[in-house]
Design an enzyme around this catalytic site. Structure first.
Site, mmCIF file in Angstrom:
data_model
loop_
_atom_site.group_PDB
_atom_site.id
_atom_site.type_symbol
_atom_site.label_atom_id
_atom_site.label_comp_id
_atom_site.label_asym_id
_atom_site.label_seq_id
_atom_site.Cartn_x
_atom_site.Cartn_y
_atom_site.Cartn_z
ATOM 1 N N LYS A 22 0.861 -1.205 0.000
ATOM 2 C CA LYS A 22 0.000 0.000 0.000
ATOM 3 C C LYS A 22 0.886 1.241 0.000
ATOM 4 C CE LYS A 22 -1.761 1.471 4.084
ATOM 5 N NZ LYS A 22 -1.360 2.821 4.449
ATOM 6 N N ASN A 23 1.887 1.250 0.854
ATOM 7 C CA ASN A 23 2.680 2.468 1.038
ATOM 8 C C ASN A 23 3.701 2.702 -0.068
ATOM 9 O OD1 ASN A 23 1.149 2.863 3.271
ATOM 10 N ND2 ASN A 23 2.731 2.351 4.757
ATOM 11 N N CYS A 116 -5.111 12.028 12.930
ATOM 12 C CA CYS A 116 -5.602 10.662 12.693
ATOM 13 C C CYS A 116 -5.976 10.104 14.059
ATOM 14 C CB CYS A 116 -4.518 9.812 12.024
ATOM 15 S SG CYS A 116 -3.219 9.343 13.149
ATOM 16 N N ARG A 121 -0.772 14.677 12.910
ATOM 17 C CA ARG A 121 0.182 14.188 11.912
ATOM 18 C C ARG A 121 0.614 15.421 11.102
ATOM 19 N NH1 ARG A 121 -1.135 8.865 10.419
ATOM 20 N NH2 ARG A 121 0.641 8.834 9.009
ATOM 21 N N ASP A 305 4.766 0.682 12.200
ATOM 22 C CA ASP A 305 3.514 0.044 11.762
ATOM 23 C C ASP A 305 3.387 -1.385 12.270
ATOM 24 O OD1 ASP A 305 3.339 1.638 8.480
ATOM 25 O OD2 ASP A 305 2.981 2.347 10.518
ATOM 26 N N ARG A 397 -8.585 -0.749 4.794
ATOM 27 C CA ARG A 397 -7.727 0.266 4.162
ATOM 28 C C ARG A 397 -6.388 -0.338 3.759
ATOM 29 N NH1 ARG A 397 -7.281 5.851 7.278
ATOM 30 N NH2 ARG A 397 -5.859 6.052 5.534
HETATM 31 C C1 EPZ Z 1 4.273 6.881 6.501
HETATM 32 O O1 EPZ Z 1 3.497 7.929 7.049
HETATM 33 C C2 EPZ Z 1 3.351 5.674 6.406
HETATM 34 N N1 EPZ Z 1 2.229 5.985 5.516
HETATM 35 C C3 EPZ Z 1 2.833 5.323 7.791
HETATM 36 O O2 EPZ Z 1 2.085 4.127 7.656
HETATM 37 C C4 EPZ Z 1 4.020 5.037 8.706
HETATM 38 O O3 EPZ Z 1 3.540 4.816 10.009
HETATM 39 C C5 EPZ Z 1 4.976 6.243 8.704
HETATM 40 O O4 EPZ Z 1 5.371 6.547 7.359
HETATM 41 C C6 EPZ Z 1 6.232 5.983 9.510
HETATM 42 O O5 EPZ Z 1 6.916 4.905 8.980
HETATM 43 C C7 EPZ Z 1 2.421 5.881 4.187
HETATM 44 O O6 EPZ Z 1 3.483 5.535 3.718
HETATM 45 C C8 EPZ Z 1 1.225 6.206 3.322
HETATM 46 P P1 EPZ Z 1 6.461 10.161 8.439
HETATM 47 P P2 EPZ Z 1 4.084 9.443 7.048
HETATM 48 O O7 EPZ Z 1 6.375 11.451 7.729
HETATM 49 O O8 EPZ Z 1 4.837 9.687 5.808
HETATM 50 C C9 EPZ Z 1 6.783 13.419 11.835
HETATM 51 C C10 EPZ Z 1 0.198 2.777 7.767
HETATM 52 O O9 EPZ Z 1 -0.246 2.190 8.757
HETATM 53 N N2 EPZ Z 1 6.514 14.412 10.775
HETATM 54 O O10 EPZ Z 1 7.580 9.220 8.109
HETATM 55 O O11 EPZ Z 1 2.964 10.342 7.394
HETATM 56 C C11 EPZ Z 1 5.608 12.507 12.116
HETATM 57 O O12 EPZ Z 1 4.710 13.113 13.033
HETATM 58 C C12 EPZ Z 1 0.673 4.202 7.901
HETATM 59 O O13 EPZ Z 1 0.339 2.268 6.626
HETATM 60 C C13 EPZ Z 1 6.598 15.763 11.081
HETATM 61 O O14 EPZ Z 1 6.866 16.154 12.213
HETATM 62 O O15 EPZ Z 1 5.080 9.377 8.281
HETATM 63 C C14 EPZ Z 1 6.286 11.293 12.702
HETATM 64 O O16 EPZ Z 1 6.569 11.519 14.065
HETATM 65 C C15 EPZ Z 1 0.329 4.794 9.252
HETATM 66 N N3 EPZ Z 1 6.366 16.671 10.090
HETATM 67 C C16 EPZ Z 1 7.607 11.224 11.928
HETATM 68 O O17 EPZ Z 1 7.790 12.525 11.351
HETATM 69 C C17 EPZ Z 1 6.075 16.281 8.803
HETATM 70 O O18 EPZ Z 1 5.894 17.166 7.934
HETATM 71 C C18 EPZ Z 1 7.620 10.214 10.783
HETATM 72 O O19 EPZ Z 1 6.462 10.449 10.017
HETATM 73 C C19 EPZ Z 1 5.984 14.907 8.518
HETATM 74 C C20 EPZ Z 1 6.222 13.980 9.515
#
Ligand code: EPZ
Length: 420
Positions: A22-23, A116, A121, A305, A397
């Protein structure tokens, strides 16, 4: 809303085919906005989130035809630049269209995704990256309004590793004028697949697979086809399933090279894990599960995850396990629901301390988010008696035909259609 009804205790025996990731699919679906023309994606998982992204592409003017595990996309007339709140609020990854729209059309109006189930997020890193490339971003009634006569190559370092922000900024930089150097890029396989795909479209990205990408902007790109990589989170969830019930599963169409730390953790928990180039065989005979410790980290660290699925496993391990989530310090909505099944878990900040119990006892439980939901299904596979997992639209999802795949290897699980 549909539920799953499970009766636990049946050992799992047989083969489960792993679906496409998915990701990995979601960023590639955004990337098609970078060049007009026809794209054919295969090994595409049949999931609600993929359908949501396909609908967003249609709103932006693309034609998307869905076939069996395939998507045929035509972006020749994808000229719209607004991603509406009604859709973006249902799936955060919709925000990935910001970079491609800005790069291709010089403007974008994308709704902020909001929070979420487990907390805020933010998307500040996505926006800072776009501004580094010369875009002007404003907030207008919950929308990010982005403009740029043209994007200009720049040097940008991500303060923390972010999968989504990395994808978004890479997609903006490939059409920028000049060269960009992006530092502290996320190493998740899904980000790597995106960079490889963009190069197949004619982008000039070097350093793929390292934390620093050098991107030489090009004036335009052309469509390309893609085969989605296997879903490493689905794979890890089924590894946990064998741990819950005993038995032996062969997971096919998998990619063990994305799973090293997960395989190490499963072995530490007492599972026998062997793997080939595209399959993983997991076995647990009557040996007791052993306690283990997890600290989530950006790839190649332990994936956040999989902390919920592994927490279900820890719930039955003979001793005290500790699970720390450093990425989402509040991603623990599954703890209260696992406790309803008899798990003994106490929270110390973002550390879950799990005292293994002899058995879970079935009960009605509530899904709250995608990965929390699957941890409840896993617990239900082991629980004595009947477990009802409610609101499984969360599961739909991200897990393709979960109940079908589990039933085929012996699980007593069925979907119960609920009221709308
Ligand atoms: C991706 O989300 C995945 N989603 C998430 O999977 C996964 O949990 C996450 O990466 C971490 O591995 C998809 O790939 C569609 P991040 P993403 O930006 O990109 C902070 C699932 O279950 N952050 O790597 O949103 C954030 O709060 C989903 O399939 C900021 O502060 O995650 C977190 O603490 C859930 N500012 C950390 O970075 C930003 O602008 C990592 O988040 C962006 C992120």
């Amino acid at each position: 809303m549909d539920s799953f009804l499970l009766r636990g205790g049946t050992p799992l025996e047989g083969e489960i085919p792993i679906s496409g990731s998915k990701n990995a699919t979601l960023p590639l679906l955004a990337a098609v906005l970078l060049a007009p023309g026809f794209y054919r994606f295969t090994n595409v998982p049949q999931l609600k989130d993929v359908r949501t992204m396909s609908n967003l592409l249609r709103i932006l003017g693309a034609k998307v035809d869905e076939a069996e595990h395939e998507l045929h996309i035509d972006t020749s007339h994808a000229t719209h630049v607004e991603a509406p709140y009604e859709l973006v609020k249902t799936m955060r990854a919709s925000f990935y269209v910001l970079g491609p729209l800005l790069a291709r059309h010089g403007e974008a109006r994308v709704s902020l995704p909001g929070g979420c189930a487990w907390g805020p997020r933010p998307v500040d890193l996505h926006m800072k990256g776009m501004e580094a490339l010369g875009a002007k971003l404003d907030l207008d009634q919950g929308y990010v309004v982005a403009r740029a006569d043209y994007l200009k190559g720049a040097e940008f370092e991500f303060p923390i590793s972010s999968v989504g922000a990395s994808c978004n900024v890479i997609m903006a930089a490939v059409l920028a004028r000049g060269t960009s150097v992006l530092k502290n890029i996320a190493l998740e396989p899904e980000v790597t697949q995106l960079s490889i795909f963009l190069n197949r479209m004619g982008a000039k990205i070097s350093g793929i697979g390292t934390r620093t990408l050098t991107i030489q902007g090009v004036p335009d790109l052309k469509p390309a086809d893609a085969v989605m990589i296997p879903d490493r989170i689905e794979t890890g969830s089924y590894i946990c399933a064998v741990g819950m019930t005993s038995g032996k599963l062969r997971l096919t169409h998998a990619d063990p090279s994305h799973m090293q730390i997960v395989i190490e953790t499963a072995r530490a928990a007492g599972l026998n894990v062997q793997y080939g180039s595209d399959s993983i065989t997991v076995e647990r005979r009557n040996g007791a599960l052993k306690p283990f410790a997890i600290t989530t980290d950006p790839y190649p660290g332990f994936p956040t995850d999989l902390q919920a699925p592994f927490m279900a496993l820890a719930g039955l391990a003979g001793g005290e396990s500790r699970i720390t989530d450093t990425i989402y310090t509040d991603r623990f909505t599954h703890v209260a629901e696992l406790a309803r099944l008899g798990a003994n878990i106490r929270m110390e900040g973002n550390v879950a301390v799990i005292a293994g119990v002899k058995e879970f006892v079935g009960a009605p439980v509530m899904s709250t988010d995608l990965r929390a939901s699957v941890s409840l299904v896993l617990a239900g596979l082991a629980a004595r008696g009947e477990t009802e997992v409610k609101r499984i639209y969360h599961l739909d999802r991200g897990y393709e035909k979960l109940e079908v795949k589990l039933s085929r290897v012996g699980a007593d699980i069925r979907r119960v259609e609920g009221e709308a």
